[in-house]
Design an enzyme around this catalytic site. Sequence first.
Site, PDB file in Angstrom:
ATOM      1  N   ARG A 127       0.972  -1.125   0.353  1.00  0.00           N
ATOM      2  CA  ARG A 127       0.181  -0.164  -0.217  1.00  0.00           C
ATOM      3  C   ARG A 127       0.497   1.381  -0.173  1.00  0.00           C
ATOM      4  NH1 ARG A 127      -0.505  -2.893   4.732  1.00  0.00           N
ATOM      5  NH2 ARG A 127      -0.095  -1.406   6.688  1.00  0.00           N
ATOM      6  N   TYR A 128       2.076   0.882  -0.160  1.00  0.00           N
ATOM      7  CA  TYR A 128       3.018   2.090   0.183  1.00  0.00           C
ATOM      8  C   TYR A 128       3.935   2.166  -1.314  1.00  0.00           C
ATOM      9  CZ  TYR A 128       2.159   1.853   5.440  1.00  0.00           C
ATOM     10  OH  TYR A 128       1.306   1.920   6.473  1.00  0.00           O
ATOM     11  N   ILE A 129       4.122   1.685  -1.830  1.00  0.00           N
ATOM     12  CA  ILE A 129       4.689   2.230  -2.780  1.00  0.00           C
ATOM     13  C   ILE A 129       3.931   1.701  -4.050  1.00  0.00           C
ATOM     14  CG2 ILE A 129       7.352   0.419  -1.622  1.00  0.00           C
ATOM     15  CD1 ILE A 129       5.996  -1.842  -2.936  1.00  0.00           C
TER      16      ILE A 129
END
Length: 819
Positions: A127-129
């Site tokens: 979800r962060y990349i």
Amino acid sequence: MSDEINKEDDLSPVEAVRSVTSNDYFREMMDRNFLQYASYVIKDRAIPDVDDGFKPVQRRILWSLHRIDDGRTHKAANVIGHTMQFHPHGDASIGDALVVLANKEYFVEKQGNFGNIFTGSPAAAPRYIECCLSPLAREVLFNNAITELVDSYDGRNQEPVALPVKIPSLLMLGAEGIAVGMSTKIVPHNFNELLEAQIAELNGEHFQLFPDFLQGGLMDAREYEDGNGKITLRAKIVVDGKRILIKEIPASTTTESLIASIEKAAEKNKLKIASIRDYTSKEVEIEVIPTRGYDCDKAIRALYAYTDCSVSISVNLMVIRDHRPTQMTVTEVIKRNTGRLLMYLQRELEIELARLEDQFHAKTLAQIFFENRIYKRIEECKSQDEEYREVHAGLAPFRHMLRRDITNEDVDKLLALPVRRISRFDIEKNQRELAELLENMKLVNHNLKHLKDYAVDYLKNLISKYGKLFPRRTEIEYFDKIDRRAAALNNIKVGYDRKTGYVGTAIKSDDLIACNEFDRFLQIEKNGSYKVIPMVPEKMFVGKLYDFRKYDPATEFGIVYRDIKTGKYYGKRSSISGFILDKEYLLCPDNCKLELLTPRSDAVYLLTLDKSKQEELNLMTLPARTAKARGILISSKPVAKITHQRYLEADELAALRQTAAPEDDSHTDDIAETVEVEVAGTVEVTETVEVSETVEVSETVEVAETVEVTETIEVTETVEVTETVEVAEAVEKPVKNVRKPDKSTPAGPPVEATAAPADNVADEAADHASWLDVPPTQKVDKPDKIKQKRKGPPIAEPPTDKDGGEEDDFGIVQPEFGF
């Protein structure tokens, strides 16, 4: 299946239970299910396809990125979720495959923390990349018009059987996988070199490819067999003052695993380091500081020998070809990919040509339709069929201007044109567009006729656009094999307790042997037997030995032993070469006892025969023989003491080597030649020799009685006469089977001895055969006692050994004894 059900229905309840629980049922089930499972794992999970180079999960990830591609990056979690429409497994496997594919840096552009291939740190949560397709992927991976699609696992979507990849992505990305009964290990190659190889294949030229890794490092590819075999990878190490810097690491390692291997080697005393630090970020930098006094070059050799700074990778190019697992080579893959490239380019050109022809046909029809006002003919038509007939009739006179027949679909397109196009229709512009279409069609036809040249230009264009992004990072070198024995540290201390007979690393002793794990040990018994043993444990009983030392094949021992039965002393020089571990061998014959064994064969000893008589023994004058061969006779009298005098100087050794020649161990065995010798003089020898066989003389010789010999004596030097024996009468006897003198036999030392019994004459004659000298013809008188006078450089009288040394149980003073 229905027949099986009917058979089960016919069985009684008991028989049905027995059939279900029988081994036959389970065997059939295992055979059927396991075969399906193995086929699925091999084909659809672990082994990549040779045509597009992807495993199924990688192909589905790229297809999902293509479907959602809008030029911007997408969250990795969204990409994973979209891929699950095609991949029948969990999100974890898709996420891991996406990270690996993105870190290859070819087809996926990444944003955020995707981990580090140098340190081995993991990627951040999906979800962060974010990621998206790279420009290279958009250009060489996709073409919906030529992509074969099949239904996905649930039938809701369609996925490609194989992507129309125009470059050798299999060799560019590499792959690794384990399936049922097989595995694959494909190493990556350089982008530019792969495309150059395809160009060479199109031109019919030879090419050769070697792996290239993102981590860089050094590589020895001498055992690389065109995609199979083995390669050796090494870290790139530089020396900065007293620091050792590791700037690049082998591909199969990380900085964390590399540092762990160095620390492990240091704990085992394989190398000596004071500290190790990791400064890796975007580039690798590991600092290793050796201990004070430890040479950096030696430390580097130890790093390559004992740590992951040097690793070997076995390569196995197993792929799926035509739906079957196949072992291939790099050359075969390049040829197949190049053939696929030509097929894809041809299909694209054919599709482009059909599109241009459709455009030319439509523009030509529109020009004819507007220019000749054919649209006026449909003003009074009341049905669609009438409109078709009128338009066809109006266009019929212009059929020669068209490339194909007119269809009703063409008429529908003409009638669908807006009315404002009639007033705004630009005939000149339309003519220019038609001319441009004709030029493009001509170019496409030319490319189709010269497809290989077109493919070469296509590949060269890719190299010019993307080649600078992918330079070679791994340097190809030929490594010198690191000798672990030479790089090993002598940090193991082995002690031998002479009183208790124990040996080992835990034994405390005044004489400690510094060694390493590769060393062997030589243990010699007092009876002359010896054996070579491997590295000893902490404590092992070997008994009271004559000598225990580290084995060195280059050591030449000086050996003196005594025959227990006769009391005679013999000597030789010998080296211990071939052996089997823990097998016992002999340094002297049976029933003999070692009196002297020294690793310095260049020593001079003093033999004390009695209180008033001493003789000097130069070990270098003894013959060099194998360990099991016997030596020459030194003394027939008892020796009270053997005392070390000195070591030979360099000039003395050089003089001895110039006059010496190799000793033949078999010189006392068989007689090779038969010669006739006339003996006409008196002989000076060291011992009285009585003979027991008749010597046949071919010429007249004056002798006192019949002379008998047991063996032939080889003579090499001129001997002076000191005594004359009176002759009683002359006898004529032919000489039979007398050995021809061997001029290569070295002379021995002067020795005096008393007369020996007749039974031992043969042994003594053989002992002296290598250093007695008789001229070709001499007169022989029966001697009572004969002395030899050796001609050669005299040996200086040794000085008294001031160092002394303790006298052992055998009366030997030997300072270098044992260690």
